[in-house]
Scaffold this motif. Sequence first.
Motif, PDB file in Angstrom:
ATOM      1  N   UNK A   1     -53.592   6.106 -15.293  1.00  0.00           N
ATOM      2  CA  UNK A   1     -52.496   5.242 -16.358  1.00  0.00           C
ATOM      3  C   UNK A   1     -52.631   4.211 -16.795  1.00  0.00           C
ATOM      4  N   UNK A   2     -52.396   3.560 -17.636  1.00  0.00           N
ATOM      5  CA  UNK A   2     -52.641   2.572 -17.934  1.00  0.00           C
ATOM      6  C   UNK A   2     -51.322   0.660 -17.814  1.00  0.00           C
ATOM      7  N   UNK A   3     -50.775   1.751 -17.369  1.00  0.00           N
ATOM      8  CA  UNK A   3     -49.771   0.714 -16.448  1.00  0.00           C
ATOM      9  C   UNK A   3     -49.380   0.802 -15.031  1.00  0.00           C
ATOM     10  N   UNK A   4     -49.423  -0.546 -14.660  1.00  0.00           N
ATOM     11  CA  UNK A   4     -49.696  -0.476 -13.030  1.00  0.00           C
ATOM     12  C   UNK A   4     -48.242  -1.514 -12.863  1.00  0.00           C
ATOM     13  N   UNK A   5     -47.956  -1.067 -11.693  1.00  0.00           N
ATOM     14  CA  UNK A   5     -46.408  -1.735 -10.776  1.00  0.00           C
ATOM     15  C   UNK A   5     -47.197  -2.582  -9.451  1.00  0.00           C
ATOM     16  N   UNK A   6     -47.352  -3.536  -9.406  1.00  0.00           N
ATOM     17  CA  UNK A   6     -47.639  -4.163  -7.866  1.00  0.00           C
ATOM     18  C   UNK A   6     -46.904  -5.158  -7.326  1.00  0.00           C
TER      19      UNK A   6
ATOM     20  N   UNK B   1     -46.439   5.010 -15.306  1.00  0.00           N
ATOM     21  CA  UNK B   1     -47.045   3.998 -14.586  1.00  0.00           C
ATOM     22  C   UNK B   1     -47.931   4.033 -12.956  1.00  0.00           C
ATOM     23  N   UNK B   2     -48.781   4.043 -12.705  1.00  0.00           N
ATOM     24  CA  UNK B   2     -48.899   3.895 -10.829  1.00  0.00           C
ATOM     25  C   UNK B   2     -48.332   2.969  -9.997  1.00  0.00           C
ATOM     26  N   UNK B   3     -47.954   2.733  -9.238  1.00  0.00           N
ATOM     27  CA  UNK B   3     -47.620   2.256  -7.903  1.00  0.00           C
ATOM     28  C   UNK B   3     -48.850   1.422  -6.967  1.00  0.00           C
ATOM     29  N   UNK B   4     -48.466  -0.231  -6.940  1.00  0.00           N
ATOM     30  CA  UNK B   4     -49.761  -0.548  -5.958  1.00  0.00           C
ATOM     31  C   UNK B   4     -48.747  -1.197  -5.304  1.00  0.00           C
ATOM     32  N   UNK B   5     -48.926  -1.037  -4.587  1.00  0.00           N
ATOM     33  CA  UNK B   5     -48.243  -1.499  -2.890  1.00  0.00           C
ATOM     34  C   UNK B   5     -49.745  -2.276  -1.872  1.00  0.00           C
ATOM     35  N   UNK B   6     -49.600  -3.761  -1.837  1.00  0.00           N
ATOM     36  CA  UNK B   6     -51.113  -4.089  -1.275  1.00  0.00           C
ATOM     37  C   UNK B   6     -50.574  -4.877   0.417  1.00  0.00           C
ATOM     38  N   UNK B   7     -51.029  -4.867   0.959  1.00  0.00           N
ATOM     39  CA  UNK B   7     -51.312  -5.869   2.846  1.00  0.00           C
ATOM     40  C   UNK B   7     -49.704  -5.894   3.081  1.00  0.00           C
TER      41      UNK B   7
ATOM     42  N   UNK C   1     -30.214   5.205 -31.613  1.00  0.00           N
ATOM     43  CA  UNK C   1     -30.092   5.123 -30.039  1.00  0.00           C
ATOM     44  C   UNK C   1     -31.110   6.048 -28.783  1.00  0.00           C
ATOM     45  N   UNK C   2     -31.356   7.137 -29.112  1.00  0.00           N
ATOM     46  CA  UNK C   2     -31.619   7.645 -27.703  1.00  0.00           C
ATOM     47  C   UNK C   2     -33.031   8.046 -27.879  1.00  0.00           C
ATOM     48  N   UNK C   3     -33.765   6.620 -28.231  1.00  0.00           N
ATOM     49  CA  UNK C   3     -35.092   6.140 -28.269  1.00  0.00           C
ATOM     50  C   UNK C   3     -34.814   4.962 -27.496  1.00  0.00           C
ATOM     51  N   UNK C   4     -35.238   5.276 -26.293  1.00  0.00           N
ATOM     52  CA  UNK C   4     -35.653   3.435 -24.784  1.00  0.00           C
ATOM     53  C   UNK C   4     -37.112   2.679 -25.799  1.00  0.00           C
ATOM     54  N   UNK C   5     -37.025   1.839 -24.918  1.00  0.00           N
ATOM     55  CA  UNK C   5     -38.066   1.088 -25.069  1.00  0.00           C
ATOM     56  C   UNK C   5     -39.364   1.570 -24.415  1.00  0.00           C
ATOM     57  N   UNK C   6     -40.461   1.671 -25.611  1.00  0.00           N
ATOM     58  CA  UNK C   6     -41.703   1.951 -24.575  1.00  0.00           C
ATOM     59  C   UNK C   6     -42.377   1.071 -23.631  1.00  0.00           C
ATOM     60  N   UNK C   7     -41.161   0.350 -22.916  1.00  0.00           N
ATOM     61  CA  UNK C   7     -41.862  -0.939 -22.179  1.00  0.00           C
ATOM     62  C   UNK C   7     -41.302  -0.437 -21.001  1.00  0.00           C
ATOM     63  N   UNK C   8     -39.998   0.265 -21.085  1.00  0.00           N
ATOM     64  CA  UNK C   8     -39.351   0.510 -19.600  1.00  0.00           C
ATOM     65  C   UNK C   8     -40.129   1.452 -19.150  1.00  0.00           C
ATOM     66  N   UNK C   9     -40.129   1.174 -17.690  1.00  0.00           N
ATOM     67  CA  UNK C   9     -41.022   2.390 -16.864  1.00  0.00           C
ATOM     68  C   UNK C   9     -40.067   3.098 -16.639  1.00  0.00           C
ATOM     69  N   UNK C  10     -40.750   5.036 -16.695  1.00  0.00           N
ATOM     70  CA  UNK C  10     -39.929   5.939 -15.923  1.00  0.00           C
ATOM     71  C   UNK C  10     -41.028   6.382 -14.812  1.00  0.00           C
ATOM     72  N   UNK C  11     -41.335   7.526 -14.041  1.00  0.00           N
ATOM     73  CA  UNK C  11     -41.656   8.101 -13.483  1.00  0.00           C
ATOM     74  C   UNK C  11     -42.797   8.540 -14.728  1.00  0.00           C
ATOM     75  N   UNK C  12     -43.144   8.719 -15.128  1.00  0.00           N
ATOM     76  CA  UNK C  12     -44.170   9.220 -15.610  1.00  0.00           C
ATOM     77  C   UNK C  12     -45.354   8.317 -16.272  1.00  0.00           C
TER      78      UNK C  12
END
Length: 229
Positions: A125-130, A32-38, A19-30
């Motif tokens: 980081x190989x995960x991007x949030x855009x 991913x990189x956030x990209x905010x465009x225009x 129960x204590x192992x979250x999915x690796x598909x969930x985002x956490x602060x460490x």
Amino acid sequence: MKKLLLCALVGITSFASYAQKPSPMLLNPTNHTLILIDYEGQMAFPTKSIPIDQLRNNTAIVAGASKIFKVPTIITTVAEKSFSGPVFPELEEFYPQKVSGYIDRSTMNSWEDETFYKAVLTKGRKTLVIGGLWTSVCIVGPVLSAISEGYTVYVITDACGDLTKEAHEMAIMRMVQAGAHPITSMQYLLELQRDWARHETYLPVNNLVVKYGGAYGIGVQYSREMIKH
């Protein structure tokens, strides 16, 4: 189911370790990189797929979330001084240009801009949030380009906008078909918080929700006041 059957066979009575192992598909602060465009005036003026006040609030939630959780964040503008103008005040609130520095470019696809591409590589980081404007042009370009280079990409759909609802929806569909993961601004914030027992971010997150979270924020404000009595 296989894990439950295994536990039954070996006589394990506690499932806490699972129960204590979250999915690796969930985002956490460490992870991913956030990209905010225009997020600029000229890009917002003709946007019709979402009301601009909602877009501004959602942008604030995303930018505020990344600031609270110290997520590496890249902010871009396009032709800032000659055409598109300054970024939204909500973005400037959390990432002042004089402190953060924005990457201004001429290309519609930021992935083709050398400074931007180097910034992504530098974050490591190989995960991007855009998120950004417009969905069908300046978001589709880097999303498809990043996916083709092996990145995992999340698109904040309600922090994006386009000239028409159809343009926005078809762009989201195209990116999802290519492997992008759609999420929303509030989902992004709450996925980073994940546990209300994380006291160091509990108050900042709720303050952000009160200010920019619409009906949810009003609910939090109401609850705070009623608890006093």
